[in-house]
Write an enzyme that holds these catalytic residues in place. Sequence first.
Site, PDB file in Angstrom:
ATOM      1  N   ASP A 172       0.873  -1.170   0.000  1.00 31.79           N
ATOM      2  CA  ASP A 172       0.000   0.000   0.000  1.00 31.79           C
ATOM      3  C   ASP A 172       0.916   1.227   0.000  1.00 31.79           C
ATOM      4  O   ASP A 172       1.562   1.520   1.006  1.00 31.79           O
ATOM      5  CB  ASP A 172      -0.905  -0.037   1.240  1.00 31.79           C
ATOM      6  CG  ASP A 172      -1.876   1.137   1.309  1.00 31.79           C
ATOM      7  OD1 ASP A 172      -1.577   2.186   0.708  1.00 31.79           O
ATOM      8  OD2 ASP A 172      -2.923   1.013   1.987  1.00 31.79           O
ATOM      9  N   LYS A 197      -5.931  10.255  -1.704  1.00 31.62           N
ATOM     10  CA  LYS A 197      -4.991  10.991  -0.877  1.00 31.62           C
ATOM     11  C   LYS A 197      -4.044  11.808  -1.774  1.00 31.62           C
ATOM     12  O   LYS A 197      -4.495  12.701  -2.449  1.00 31.62           O
ATOM     13  CB  LYS A 197      -4.257  10.005   0.031  1.00 31.62           C
ATOM     14  CG  LYS A 197      -5.190   8.969   0.693  1.00 31.62           C
ATOM     15  CD  LYS A 197      -6.209   9.552   1.657  1.00 31.62           C
ATOM     16  CE  LYS A 197      -7.291   8.565   2.060  1.00 31.62           C
ATOM     17  NZ  LYS A 197      -6.852   7.312   2.636  1.00 31.62           N
TER      18      LYS A 197
HETATM   19  C1  LIG Z   1      -7.452   5.989   2.801  1.00 29.80           C
HETATM   20  C2  LIG Z   1      -6.602   4.779   2.784  1.00 29.80           C
HETATM   21  C3  LIG Z   1      -7.072   3.553   2.278  1.00 29.80           C
HETATM   22  C4  LIG Z   1      -8.493   3.370   1.785  1.00 29.80           C
HETATM   23  O1  LIG Z   1      -8.764   4.126   0.668  1.00 29.80           O
HETATM   24  P1  LIG Z   1     -10.211   4.756   0.319  1.00 29.80           P
HETATM   25  O2  LIG Z   1      -9.955   5.506  -0.919  1.00 29.80           O
HETATM   26  O3  LIG Z   1     -10.610   5.595   1.489  1.00 29.80           O
HETATM   27  O4  LIG Z   1     -11.147   3.595   0.152  1.00 29.80           O
HETATM   28  C5  LIG Z   1      -6.181   2.488   2.254  1.00 29.80           C
HETATM   29  N1  LIG Z   1      -4.915   2.608   2.729  1.00 29.80           N
HETATM   30  C6  LIG Z   1      -4.447   3.761   3.235  1.00 29.80           C
HETATM   31  C7  LIG Z   1      -3.043   3.832   3.724  1.00 29.80           C
HETATM   32  C8  LIG Z   1      -5.267   4.888   3.271  1.00 29.80           C
HETATM   33  O5  LIG Z   1      -4.795   6.029   3.791  1.00 29.80           O
END
Ligand SMILES: *Cc1c(COP(=O)(O)O)cnc(C)c1O
Length: 381
Positions: A172, A197
């Site tokens: 991730d 983000k």
């Molecule tokens: C926000 C986030 C997610 C999930 O993503 P969404 O777009 O809110 O579904 C997964 N991993 C991390 C590190 C995040 O900050």
Amino acid sequence: MSHRFGTKAVHAGVEPDPTTGAIMTPIYQTSTYVQAAPGDHKGYEYSRTHNPTRTALQKALATLENGKHGLCFATGMASIDTLAKLLQPGDHVVSTNDLYGGTYRLFTKIYEGFGIRFSFVDMSDPANVAAAITPQTKLIWAETPTNPLLKVIDIAALAVLARKQGCWLAVDNTFASPALQTPLDLGADIVMHSATKYLGGHSDVVLGALVVKDDALHERLAFLQNSSGATPGPMDCFLVLRGIKTLHLRMERHCTNGKAIAEYLLTNPKVERVYWPGLPTHPNHEVAKRQMRGFGGMVSFTLKGDQMADATRVLSNTKLFALAESLGGVESLIGHPASMTHASIPREERLKNGLADTLIRLSVGTEDPEDLIEDLRMAIG
Ligand SMILES: *Cc1c(COP(=O)(O)O)cnc(C)c1O
């Protein structure tokens, strides 16, 4: 031709529209495409499967992550959910214990019910990952830097373990963005993003993505993407495409602002501890220097004492830092894990994992750093 990152951010995936020459990829707001004769089409049949705006974004993300194939989803969680469907009952996953709350919920509340087993370990020491691997391990799921303690996980070390086991390593990459870290270059098989983000960067869209190099893995994921159907609409793809064009500029500013705030916090007598991977005192600073091109705009800190009220007072007193969940936008945000993102974890468990009641998480935006420091100085007192 292989370009440098900033050039790729501006141009990747985007070509002048073949019909009009429009320099920006149009928002192809259509569900279907007319065929000249049955099966005679231009590569587009139905927008769950393919949409030209999505194609442009998928190509852009593949280029930025030094991958071959991008796949976009309605949300970051939808991308993780689709990836998890590669697994079968009896399969085992080794995951980090300092994990995004939504991912922890998806794994434990949904996929454990389908017979997938998970181990959550402190991945900042790769030996813990090695010890958790079993013959059934099919996936290593890492997130680095982690949330909210900003631990840094050695991706290359995990890739060696994944190779040896013959399982996938997925990372991730939401907190770093491809401007600062490209896990596929370090041996990962799959990169995941919440484009909500830093990639989007303007707090105006929710979207997810996976990027891979391997053709066969891409084919399986594309099958799952189309079969499960959690694909994003063209307007959302357009917004992320637009965000990406300034990713390198924004990340540069997030990094210098992150540094300025971390260094300011170290001088504030009310602050106990500062968490930012760029600090030489950060326990994983050497790994961070090796695998990241910058240390990002996420900064956490604790206050002296153990009073939750002291932390909540700071959160109510900032004027520029907005009290909100999420991160990665141009505007600075402040959050309190113990009462917000991590409130569902029992207090004892939180403390055991180093999540103090006074821990405050900042998503440092791109404002002028002097104003941000002034805001914190006033709020912390
Ligand atoms: C926000 C986030 C997610 C999930 O993503 P969404 O777009 O809110 O579904 C997964 N991993 C991390 C590190 C995040 O900050």
